[in-house]
Design an enzyme around this catalytic site. Structure first.
Site, short mmCIF file in Angstrom:
data_model
loop_
_atom_site.label_atom_id
_atom_site.label_comp_id
_atom_site.label_asym_id
_atom_site.label_seq_id
_atom_site.Cartn_x
_atom_site.Cartn_y
_atom_site.Cartn_z
N LYS A 31 0.84 -1.21 0.00
CA LYS A 31 0.00 0.00 0.00
C LYS A 31 0.87 1.26 0.00
CE LYS A 31 -2.21 0.07 3.56
NZ LYS A 31 -2.78 -0.69 4.62
N THR A 35 4.01 1.47 -0.93
CA THR A 35 4.74 1.48 -2.20
C THR A 35 3.84 1.99 -3.32
OG1 THR A 35 5.99 -0.39 -1.36
CG2 THR A 35 6.12 0.00 -3.72
N ARG A 77 2.40 7.63 6.80
CA ARG A 77 2.65 7.52 8.24
C ARG A 77 4.15 7.39 8.50
NH1 ARG A 77 -0.77 2.38 9.13
NH2 ARG A 77 -0.11 2.18 6.97
N LYS A 135 10.59 -6.21 11.45
CA LYS A 135 9.87 -5.57 10.40
C LYS A 135 10.76 -4.88 9.38
CE LYS A 135 6.28 -2.15 10.26
NZ LYS A 135 7.14 -1.06 9.93
N ALA A 188 -3.29 0.92 13.87
CA ALA A 188 -4.53 0.83 13.09
C ALA A 188 -5.55 -0.08 13.76
CB ALA A 188 -4.21 0.36 11.68
N PHE A 192 -3.80 -1.17 7.30
CA PHE A 192 -4.44 -2.48 7.10
C PHE A 192 -5.35 -2.51 5.86
CE2 PHE A 192 -4.14 -3.15 12.00
CZ PHE A 192 -2.80 -3.47 11.88
N PHE A 199 3.50 -8.10 -9.41
CA PHE A 199 4.72 -8.79 -9.00
C PHE A 199 5.29 -9.49 -10.23
CE2 PHE A 199 5.37 -8.93 -4.30
CZ PHE A 199 4.43 -7.97 -4.00
N TRP A 231 6.96 -0.70 -8.51
CA TRP A 231 8.04 -1.30 -7.76
C TRP A 231 9.26 -1.51 -8.68
CZ3 TRP A 231 10.79 -5.95 -8.00
CH2 TRP A 231 11.58 -6.23 -6.87
#
Lengths: 566, 566
Positions: free
Chosen positions: A81, A83, A104, A115, A283, A311, A391, A419
């Site tokens: 999201k 990206t 954020r 992470k 979230a 999310f 992808f 990407w």
């Protein structure tokens, strides 16, 4: 643009980020946003805050259009999201639009856990990546400080005579640290005898879970910030009435600690487009969006502003629309719903380890998840654009399924290859968004009004968004909701804390489950943030570090450069 | 210079500070220090860090002269060491010298307790005052983060199998927060069952008491910083051998969190002279000086550098000379010993409330304190200049006593009126310092060598500096000192933690006590900082807030300006 000098998109994000050239931020602000250097507070040469005075001066300017980026139900495969938000912004600028992105801020603690960073990926990133992922401009530290000050003042008040008659057993204000530290989840403080305070049970949450983080992200200006800080309920008296931060005189000093942080942080994408990165509440127990200050300021500075919600759409977009928009008056002009073939395959029951095999049927099965999110968004009055975040290994057949389903649902799909290709790869999506923006703006509505009972608000979300068959309120939760109404907080929106991995409260129920029950186990009042939290499941407000934390790989190389971050 | 526009010196410091004009820091750095804009990391328009790369590039430049500012024994009347450091710097520049000042950063926590700010006073201040007193450039937050990360990694290591066999009862690494929070002094962590870690006793200190703060201030570069971080002893194994931060792989990630902070912060005095404000360790359990990085860099950029050491000369100058100088190779060229008539009257037995009455005899009685500090400094090979920090109500008779005593001791006294008059008022002092600088540099020596037993080092300081008759080692302290020697740390200097209000360990013994006993109750090993701490008395590493904390008066006015800060 020096894209040719960048490592291939398969390279680690940090290598791409570091190879990217950066424009001096004062130049970028002036050329791209018309913000003069004296209206900026630089933090180094590539980060700056926009001054509150300058923000006030923009009040009467016309606002741009707002694009909300949301997603299908998250899976361990990652939907991208952030990206896609960055890629779309770069794509919009590629086709001649004046767009910026609002994101954020990443939390420091999790960087050292599993992470890694959170600043986009591949050719769609915001930079300087290390700064954004580490202390950034000190906002989270300021929030931690303000939270710590209030905590110290609470215990100090009890220690010195307790004028407010605070019941030490009923202090709800915990402490926070921006670190994953499980040993602090449950602690006893005030030990050691009378000189060291009153012993009581307490604990630490991670900073992003602080109510102050939510307040920070919902405040519309410095005064609103201080008002909200004062409204925080810290404890109950012996007679069970609530005690606020204002009651113990903490609001002014807290606002002082937060005043610089409240100014949105300006950085840039790899393609030198402007980005605000500001605030980052959880979230689940909070609303999961960047600050209202950033979004509102961006709308005054750019023609199109892309922003994300946490999310999937059932949690993130719901809270964006029912909490952030309700409180701030913001309204999205377009909603983009991100999905990936991989995510839909997982929603169709495929395990992460089997995602390598093309399986159009699994995509078909999993698309019930996509369809439900589309249906839900329509209930708010918006018809989303679906971004298929591409992808490398997606097959044409699989992509075809998603495109067909979008057509069936009457929504525009757009394949996005940001990407791999940056803004160039997001032109199809950018065009789809612009096309939608040229239509009349949707008449966006919240899904419940202010003036119905709190239980009814929860039931509305459960029924309309989660498609639960029924809602069960545990006795304590029901009692709390009743009490909040009696105290005059019945008009607040509700913020549901539940797993992000399913429409239900069972993380394993993928796809589009029906017939499930939403169990509301506990209700909390975030009076400063201005919402009621309904807790439905185990919510982790202080993560732990894994057996092999990322911290062990993070370090400095011979030249003093950071290695091992993301 | 717009001094005429400043409020009278009796006005609150914040009003004077706010009325002062500030030069853009990039201009000041270029004109005054020859540091180009690209070598600076600006934090707003009036604060900047000097980049580590630029600092490396200065390596072969000739160093300027170093002036150490120390003081007689502190009293509640305040001696004005920081103010005199700033005033002297302004005075030196007034008489044509190229001087800058290096100071400690104030701690955030105490700002909200009793203390108010710490950035000089009257017409001798460093600015921007609010920024310096609040988050400044995030250094203390970075230190808190690095400390928190190590704490989380320690408990995480124990939780996940405890490969190092850490004895949870013997973890000595506590946690820190930059806030006065007495309820966190003694806590139990890890409660709540097996998923939440191993229960054990622990607690929080204030950030300035962190060993990382001491390390930060003694490190000579980024590599030295990481080495020292790795050397920190966090716990003992079940076999009682020490476990270091390096043993659990924490040093790299900690260095990453600290790398930006390690760059010294450049600001300015009210009179637009350059100032580094960087680092601020406690002066009891640590050495109480600003960072070596700042002092060393300043010496490359200015001809004269004024820097201060914490508390009186018995603690501050002793540690500056025996710890900071020993470890870094720095040597002061001149030492200035600050005294006030008021302080000497209190050393002569007058209560603070009676200071208003002129009393030359009390000054005479109290001057034994001044004399002893002068004698002590001579033992290090330096003859101090005595700065008589002038207060409006000092009588000529009283000043006369101090001048006479200085003459008797063979040292130069200089009356300094910088509080009322800025640099202009410190010209007499500046001239005295320059005169001293024109003489051959003193042959400064530490008071004990590296290679004598730890007990002997403590006895040397006690005998030579405190003039104690004897030293008593409690059994545990003696055992610890022996153990530290057995572990190979016998060559480290010692850092004595005792009250700053007396040469003895009894805060009430003013003047120049003799015949007292130094009781060493406990010894701790700060292996990363590189010293042994000998604890002689009650040392507060986590202050509490008073009944009416300053926080209650701190807030924002209608225009968003800070009120109530100092």
């Amino acid at each position: 643009m020096t894209k040719d000098n960048l490592p291939a998109p398969g390279a680690p994000d940090i290598e791409i980020a570091r190879a990217a050239t950066m424009r001096p931020i004062l130049d970028l602000a002036k050329d791209r946003l018309g913000v003069p250097p004296e209206a900026l507070i630089p933090y180094g040469h590539h980060k700056a805050k926009v001054s509150l005075d300058h923000i006030s001066s923009l009040k009467d300017k016309k606002s741009g259009k707002l694009v909300l980026m949301t997603a299908v139900t998250p899976t361990p495969a990652g939907e991208g999201k952030t990206t896609t938000s960055v890629g779309l912004t770069d794509g919009l600028n590629k086709i001649g639009q004046n767009a910026m992105v609002c994101l954020r801020e990443p939390s420091l603690g999790p960087c050292f856990g599993m992470k890694g960073g959170a600043a986009g990926g591949g050719r769609a990133q915001v930079i300087p990546m290390e700064d954004i992922n580490l202390h950034f401009n000190g906002d989270f530290h300021a929030i931690t400080s303000a939270h710590s000050l209030l905590a110290a003042l609470v215990d100090n008040h009890i220690h010195w005579g307790n004028e407010q008659n605070i019941d030490p057993r009923r202090v709800n204000w915990r402490r926070v640290v921006d670190m994953n530290d499980r040993a602090l989840r449950n602690i006893v403080v005030g030990l050691g005898g009378p000189a060291h305070g009153v012993p009581r049970e307490s604990g630490f949450d991670i900073t992003v879970a602080s109510e102050i983080m939510a307040i920070f992200c919902l405040a519309t200006d410095l005064k609103d910030l201080q008002r909200r800080l004062g409204d925080i309920i810290i404890a109950r008296r012996y007679d069970k009435t609530p005690v606020t931060a204002r009651d113990i005189g903490a609001d002014g000093a807290m606002a002082v600690l937060l005043k610089d942080a409240l100014q949105p942080n300006l950085v840039q994408t790899i393609e030198h487009n402007p980005a605000f990165i500001h605030g980052g509440p959880f979230a689940n127990i909070a609303h999961g969006c960047n600050s209202v200050m950033a979004t509102q300021t961006a709308l005054k500075l750019a023609d199109i502003v892309v922003t994300e919600a946490g999310f999937g759409a059932d949690l993130g977009a719901e809270k964006f629309l029912d909490i952030k928009c309700r409180q701030s008056g913001l309204r999205p002009d377009v909603v983009v719903l991100v999905c990936t073939v991989r995510a839909l395959k997982m929603q169709g029951g495929i395990a992460k380890s089997d995602l390598g095999t093309p399986d159009a049927e699994a995509v078909e099965r999993g698309s019930v998840n996509l369809i439900r999110h589309i249906e839900n968004l329509k209930k708010y009055g918006v018809t989303p654009v679906v971004a298929i975040n591409h992808f490398v290994k997606d097959s044409d057949d699989e992509i075809g399924v998603v495109q067909r389903i979008c057509a069936e649902q009457g929504v525009t799909p757009a394949i996005a290859k940001h990407w791999a290709k940056g803004g160039e790869g997001a032109i199809e999506l950018a065009k789809a968004v612009v096309e939608q923006l040229e239509k009349p703006s949707p008449d966006v509505a919240t899904i419940y009004p202010d003036d119905i009972p709190l239980k009814k608000k929860i039931e509305t979300i459960a029924g309309e968004v989660y498609r639960a068959e029924r809602v069960e309120f545990h006795a304590g939760a029901a009692r709390s909701l009743k009490e909040f109404e009696d105290l005059g907080y019945g008009n607040l929106p509700v913020c549901i804390a539940k797993t992000q991995y399913s429409f239900s409260t069972d993380a394993k129920l993928v796809g589009a489950p029906t017939g499930h029950t939403l169990e509301v186990r506990e209700a909390r009042l975030s009076a400063g943030a201005g919402f009621i939290v309904a807790i439905c499941g185990d919510i982790m407000v202080m993560p732990g570090l894994p057996r092999k934390p990322a911290a062990l790989e993070i370090g400095l190389d011979e030249t003093g450069q950071v290695v091992g971050l993301a």
